[in-house]
Design a protein around this motif. Structure first.
Motif, PDB file in Angstrom:
ATOM      1  N   THR A  12       0.874  -1.176   0.000  1.00 12.70           N
ATOM      2  CA  THR A  12       0.000   0.000   0.000  1.00 12.70           C
ATOM      3  C   THR A  12       0.916   1.233   0.000  1.00 12.70           C
ATOM      4  N   ILE A  13       1.212   1.719  -1.205  1.00 12.72           N
ATOM      5  CA  ILE A  13       2.147   2.843  -1.362  1.00 12.72           C
ATOM      6  C   ILE A  13       1.357   4.058  -1.817  1.00 12.72           C
ATOM      7  N   GLY A  14       1.605   5.214  -1.171  1.00 16.28           N
ATOM      8  CA  GLY A  14       0.815   6.399  -1.503  1.00 16.28           C
ATOM      9  C   GLY A  14       1.668   7.574  -1.951  1.00 16.28           C
ATOM     10  N   ASP A  15       1.002   8.731  -2.095  1.00 17.66           N
ATOM     11  CA  ASP A  15       1.677   9.943  -2.576  1.00 17.66           C
ATOM     12  C   ASP A  15       2.775  10.394  -1.622  1.00 17.66           C
ATOM     13  N   ASP A  16       2.584  10.182  -0.310  1.00 23.64           N
ATOM     14  CA  ASP A  16       3.606  10.627   0.649  1.00 23.64           C
ATOM     15  C   ASP A  16       4.910   9.864   0.443  1.00 23.64           C
ATOM     16  N   GLU A  17       4.807   8.567   0.193  1.00 22.86           N
ATOM     17  CA  GLU A  17       6.012   7.770  -0.067  1.00 22.86           C
ATOM     18  C   GLU A  17       6.686   8.260  -1.360  1.00 22.86           C
ATOM     19  N   ARG A  18       5.867   8.484  -2.400  1.00 16.21           N
ATOM     20  CA  ARG A  18       6.426   8.937  -3.690  1.00 16.21           C
ATOM     21  C   ARG A  18       7.139  10.278  -3.525  1.00 16.21           C
ATOM     22  N   ALA A  19       6.528  11.201  -2.775  1.00 14.29           N
ATOM     23  CA  ALA A  19       7.118  12.537  -2.586  1.00 14.29           C
ATOM     24  C   ALA A  19       8.435  12.444  -1.808  1.00 14.29           C
ATOM     25  N   GLN A 250       5.768   5.078   5.435  1.00 16.75           N
ATOM     26  CA  GLN A 250       4.976   3.886   5.769  1.00 16.75           C
ATOM     27  C   GLN A 250       4.734   3.803   7.284  1.00 16.75           C
ATOM     28  N   LEU A 251       5.771   4.142   8.040  1.00 15.33           N
ATOM     29  CA  LEU A 251       5.662   4.041   9.501  1.00 15.33           C
ATOM     30  C   LEU A 251       4.577   4.986  10.027  1.00 15.33           C
ATOM     31  N   LYS A 252       4.438   6.149   9.402  1.00 16.03           N
ATOM     32  CA  LYS A 252       3.376   7.086   9.825  1.00 16.03           C
ATOM     33  C   LYS A 252       1.991   6.496   9.590  1.00 16.03           C
ATOM     34  N   ARG A 253       1.889   5.588   8.606  1.00 15.35           N
ATOM     35  CA  ARG A 253       0.575   5.028   8.245  1.00 15.35           C
ATOM     36  C   ARG A 253       0.332   3.654   8.871  1.00 15.35           C
ATOM     37  N   LEU A 254       1.334   3.159   9.598  1.00 13.28           N
ATOM     38  CA  LEU A 254       1.243   1.775  10.077  1.00 13.28           C
ATOM     39  C   LEU A 254       0.038   1.550  11.003  1.00 13.28           C
TER      40      LEU A 254
END
Ligand code: PLP
Length: 385
Positions: A12-19, A250-254
């Motif tokens: 589950t990869i989002g815009d925050d990871e991409r940025a 990812q850790l912020k979304r865990l």
């Protein structure tokens, strides 16, 4: 029937990871550096770990952990057979013998009784695996380790956010190795870390970075120096800032990922719990699983189709599944080198024949889960023995 194929565990990869990755790519430093340091600090905080070193895989963590503990030729390490091959392979890498033992029938985690029976004067360490995210019975292992002077190295590949008796896996002073592989609850695409008491973790950091007594990135910034010394012939296992960038986000979304995993598990339990032909995964009263995997077992003799056909039929209904795992003692290398027969470890061998992992990840919608439930119910109800 479901129209689009459902993968069993995509990331589950989002815009925050991409940025964050782009930010790193646009910076002057892309390998082990400030983002890796920040990720280590964030992990230490999240896990309540005494210390953390980020590495390029869990396998690397297990390998350097064994080296740091001084495990080598002539030593034995007790490993559950119901695990991924890396858990045993690393023991071979250091020239020791993995002594494969059986697991508890309900949780498929290392059986303390089996460990006790396998201890010899050559046993140096225990390598328990928090299988599928369900914690191992650590109190029982601590008693055995204390009595026989054994080290414990936890394979926590599945266990980020798992708790044993309220305590997070990774918060203990002994070494524990986590995986951030693409399918894991938290991913850095490839990656891992090792937790434990600071002296052991720092030793592991040096072993995992060529045996150099300084971090390379410190050599290249203003505060650093070009000088380093090699204190032992180490390995190249460092995490890059590219990987750490993904991990930081990812850790912020865990927390949210874990809540969703629990919701999915509750939906599976509600939707499948009445089917006597299935054995659903359990969580013991003292355990909090990370629910990395949702492993169901077909009850022996309950259906006229076997596990492999069950998987094929689910695939035909666009439901992806997997099997975790072919027990280590049944892989040709271990079978032939040590002369194991499947029935030597009967719980693992039997579970393997009957198990499959249903889709479980934070991106599943209720509709996805219902599609899985519907397909599984259809198959079970259409195929009584
Ligand atoms: C139980 C277990 N141990 C170790 C590993 C190795 O992890 P990595 O791929 O990060 O090296 C895995 C990976 O799937 C695993 O499931």
């Amino acid at each position: 029937m479901r129209k689009v194929f459902l993968s069993y565990n995509p990331p589950t990869i989002g815009d925050d990871e991409r940025a964050e990755v782009l930010d790193t790519l646009n910076s002057p430093w892309v390998t082990t550096g400030p983002k890796t340091k920040a990720f280590e600090a964030a992990l230490q905080d999240y896990l309540h770990a005494p210390a953390v070193v980020a590495l390029n895989s869990c396998t690397a963590g297990l390998h350097v952990g064994l080296v740091a503990l001084g495990v080598g030729p002539g030593d034995e390490v007790i490993v559950p057979s119901m695990t991924f091959c890396a858990t045993a392979n690393v023991v071979e890498h250091v020239g020791a013998r993995p002594v494969l033992v059986d697991v508890c029938p309900d949780t498929l985690t290392l059986s303390p009784d089996a460990v006790q029976a396998a201890i010899t004067p050559r046993t140096k360490a225990l390598l328990p695996v928090h299988y599928a995210g369900h914690p191992v019975q650590m109190d029982e292992l601590d008693v055995l380790a204390e009595r026989h002077g054994l080290a414990i190295l936890e394979d926590a590949a599945h266990a980020i956010s798992s708790r044993y008796k309220g305590r997070l896996v990774g918060s203990r002073p002994n070494l524990a190795a986590f995986s951030f592989y693409a399918t894991k609850n938290l991913t850095t695409v490839e990656g891992g870390c090792l937790t434990g008491e600071p002296a052991l973790v720092e030793k592991s950091r040096i072993i995992g970075h060529h045996g150099m007594n300084r971090d390379a990135w410190k050599r290249f910034d203003r505060s650093g120096s070009w000088y380093y010394e090699v204190v032992l012939p180490g390995f190249k296992y460092n995490m890059t800032d590219m990987q750490a960038s993904i991990g930081l986000q990812q850790l912020k979304r865990l927390g949210a990922f874990q809540r969703r995993r629990r919701e999915v598990v509750a939906r599976y339990e509600a939707g499948l719990g009445d089917l006597a032909a299935l054995e659903l995964p359990v969580e013991r009263p003292w355990a909090e699983s990370s629910w990395h995997l949702y492993v169901i077992r077909l009850r022996a003799g309950a259906l006229r189709i076997d596990r492999n056909t069950f998987i094929e039929e689910l695939k035909a209904r666009n439901i992806g599944t997997s099997v975790h795992y072919l027990p280590v003692h049944m892989h040709p290398f271990y079978r032939d080198k040590y002369g194991y027969r499947p029935e030597d470890l009967p719980v693992s061998a039997d579970a393997y024949q009957r198990m499959l992992s249903l889709p479980l990840h934070a991106g599943l919608t209720d509709g996805d889960v219902d599609d899985v439930i519907q397909a599984v119910r259809e198959l079970v109800l259409a195929n009584p023995a």
